[in-house]
Design an enzyme around this catalytic site. Structure first.
Site, PDB file in Angstrom:
ATOM      1  N   ASP A 125       0.849  -1.194   0.000  1.00 31.79           N
ATOM      2  CA  ASP A 125       0.000   0.000   0.000  1.00 31.79           C
ATOM      3  C   ASP A 125       0.881   1.239   0.000  1.00 31.79           C
ATOM      4  O   ASP A 125       1.778   1.368   0.835  1.00 31.79           O
ATOM      5  CB  ASP A 125      -0.902  -0.007   1.243  1.00 31.79           C
ATOM      6  CG  ASP A 125      -2.042   0.997   1.125  1.00 31.79           C
ATOM      7  OD1 ASP A 125      -2.379   1.397  -0.014  1.00 31.79           O
ATOM      8  OD2 ASP A 125      -2.605   1.376   2.166  1.00 31.79           O
ATOM      9  N   HIS A 132      -4.008  13.888   0.656  1.00 32.57           N
ATOM     10  CA  HIS A 132      -4.252  13.012   1.801  1.00 32.57           C
ATOM     11  C   HIS A 132      -3.103  13.095   2.809  1.00 32.57           C
ATOM     12  O   HIS A 132      -3.319  13.269   4.009  1.00 32.57           O
ATOM     13  CB  HIS A 132      -4.431  11.564   1.330  1.00 32.57           C
ATOM     14  CG  HIS A 132      -4.497  10.564   2.442  1.00 32.57           C
ATOM     15  ND1 HIS A 132      -5.556  10.511   3.323  1.00 32.57           N
ATOM     16  CD2 HIS A 132      -3.630   9.599   2.836  1.00 32.57           C
ATOM     17  CE1 HIS A 132      -5.335   9.543   4.209  1.00 32.57           C
ATOM     18  NE2 HIS A 132      -4.172   8.972   3.936  1.00 32.57           N
ATOM     19  N   GLU A 197     -10.819   3.756   3.265  1.00 29.87           N
ATOM     20  CA  GLU A 197      -9.874   4.563   2.488  1.00 29.87           C
ATOM     21  C   GLU A 197     -10.199   4.335   1.021  1.00 29.87           C
ATOM     22  O   GLU A 197     -10.196   3.194   0.541  1.00 29.87           O
ATOM     23  CB  GLU A 197      -8.421   4.171   2.796  1.00 29.87           C
ATOM     24  CG  GLU A 197      -7.975   4.630   4.176  1.00 29.87           C
ATOM     25  CD  GLU A 197      -6.472   4.465   4.428  1.00 29.87           C
ATOM     26  OE1 GLU A 197      -5.858   3.568   3.823  1.00 29.87           O
ATOM     27  OE2 GLU A 197      -5.932   5.238   5.238  1.00 29.87           O
TER      28      GLU A 197
HETATM   29 MN    MN Z   1      -4.304   2.615   2.704  1.00 29.86          MN
END
Ligand code: MN
Length: 414
Positions: A125, A132, A197
């Site tokens: 990830d 963000h 998310e």
């Molecule tokens: Mn994430």
């Protein structure tokens, strides 16, 4: 941009699965096991059956790859083959005399169950949206100096958990874990700050060898396609555990993906320029050409007690500061190899405006500004029974290529 194609299948005007898309997935029907399919309108083309009626004649494809319960072995045949299969289907769907029309190896989506499209070996990830990362930095660190010193020099990422990647439609339970109240010792219990998310994931379509980095120039040869990705997050668990080695149990309990893998070929017309990168990146992260994609994204919440759905965020994949080619180049620059079926997620995709933020953490600004839903209720984070729905599509010159949705309900802690 290519002209609009005409198919003999009736497809709704706003369908994500137009003749220009043709994404791959794994489906089953009652009494018949998992197998590979391609989405067109409201239908799924059963690839093994399509092959048996001659749709892929002269292509020398081992029919077993269509009968497997994951797409990995099909994807591993390489882009030359996978894109040829997609192009053949596109042609046949426009040809009135096609065996596809005559023998009709199509299943209505309502009669099928979708499954995880690939066996995910490794999952990484990233943290590649500047909006963000800035929002999170402002909330948790320094409002005037939100980005950490490394952020504009490398695509920050961490190794996630592949075993808990699940497909749309599968519900999850609120995770339990250790959290630390501000004014007391750590406690154990259900997370009080459950979040989604909004991310996109890309699936590796070609392996690299240990020790051999993949360049930004070649990176897209290694990407088969993309899915919507909900990287469920327990913010209170995350906050207590993440120092100094990063995310762990606050993230590893589940990530949900959309079932249809949209190929990079289908996304080709929607390439756009990425944001200007300043300071200049190191040579191995430099790239040329259009490496961002204009993909409209949306998050909805549907509370358990009502049928009303509220759109809480509208964002776009094009905002990404670091593109997929840079992510892959960085991931492999130390010689780390990648395998077919590996999943790389973008990190939360937030835009500049408050209604384009990609998590409840940002939308409610850590719980300070509750988000109003259409049924009159408010959310700082997610409630038990909330269904989170993410959608994504590209549209240009009347041509639409979409991802469908990833949908999952948050059930109470076990
Ligand atoms: Mn994430």
């Amino acid at each position: 941009m290519s002209d609009k194609l005409n198919t003999w299948i009736k497809i709704q005007e706003n369908s994500d699965f137009s003749i220009h898309n043709l994404p791959f997935g794994i489906f089953s029907t009652p009494g018949k096991s998992k197998r590979a399919g391609v989405a067109i309108g409201e239908f799924i083309i059963d690839l093994k059956q399509a092959q048996s009626v001659g749709v892929f004649s002269n292509m020398m494809i081992d029919s077993n790859v269509f009968a497997n319960e994951f797409l990995n072995s099909f994807i591993a045949l390489g882009k030359q083959t996978t894109s040829a299969v997609r192009e053949r289907l596109q042609k046949q769907l426009c040809d009135e005399s096609s065996p596809l029309k005559e023998f009709n190896p199509l299943v209505h989506m309502d009669d099928a169950t979708m499954h995880l499209p690939v066996k995910v070996g490794d999952y990484t990830d990233f943290y590649s949206s500047i909006e963000h990362a800035t929002n999170v930095g402002k909330m948790f660190r320094d409002p005037d100096n939100a980005l950490l010193p490394n952020w504009k020099h490398l695509p920050v990422g961490y190794h996630g958990r592949a075993s808990s990647i699940i497909v749309s439609g599968q519900d999850i339970h609120r995770p339990k874990g250790q959290t630390k109240p501000n004014d007391g010792p750590p406690v154990f219990g259900p997370s009080q700050r459950m979040d989604f998310e909004l991310e996109m994931g890309f699936i590796i379509g070609k392996e690299s060898q240990l020790g051999d980095p993949v360049s930004t120039e070649n990176a897209e040869d290694y990407i088969f396609g993309m899915v919507l990705f909900n990287d469920w997050s327990a913010r209170d668990i995350q906050k207590w555990e993440y120092v100094p080695l990063g995310p762990f149990l606050g993230k590893s309990f589940a990530s949900s993906i959309s079932p249809w893998v949209v190929t990079l070929e289908a996304l080709e017309p929607f390439r756009v320029e990425g944001p200007n990168q300043n300071p200049k990146v190191l040579p191995y992260l430099e790239y040329s050409g259009l490496k961002n994609y204009d993909i409209n994204l949306e998050v909805q919440i549907e509370p358990k007690t009502t049928n009303s759905t509220t759109t809480v965020s509208k964002s776009n994949f094009k905002y990404m500061y670091w593109n997929m080619a840079q992510q892959l180049a960085h991931h492999t620059v130390n010689g780390c190899n990648i395998n077919v079926g590996d999943m790389m997620a973008s990190g939360t995709i937030s835009g500049k405006e408050p209604d384009s933020y990609g998590s409840m953490l940002e939308l409610s600004w850590a719980g300070k500004n509750p988000v109003k839903l259409n049924d009159g209720s408010e959310r700082k984070f997610l409630d038990d029974g909330d269904t989170v729905i993410m959608k994504g599509y590209c549209e240009k010159n009347g041509i639409r290529v979409g991802f469908g949705e990833v949908r999952s309900k948050l059930l109470p802690a076990k």
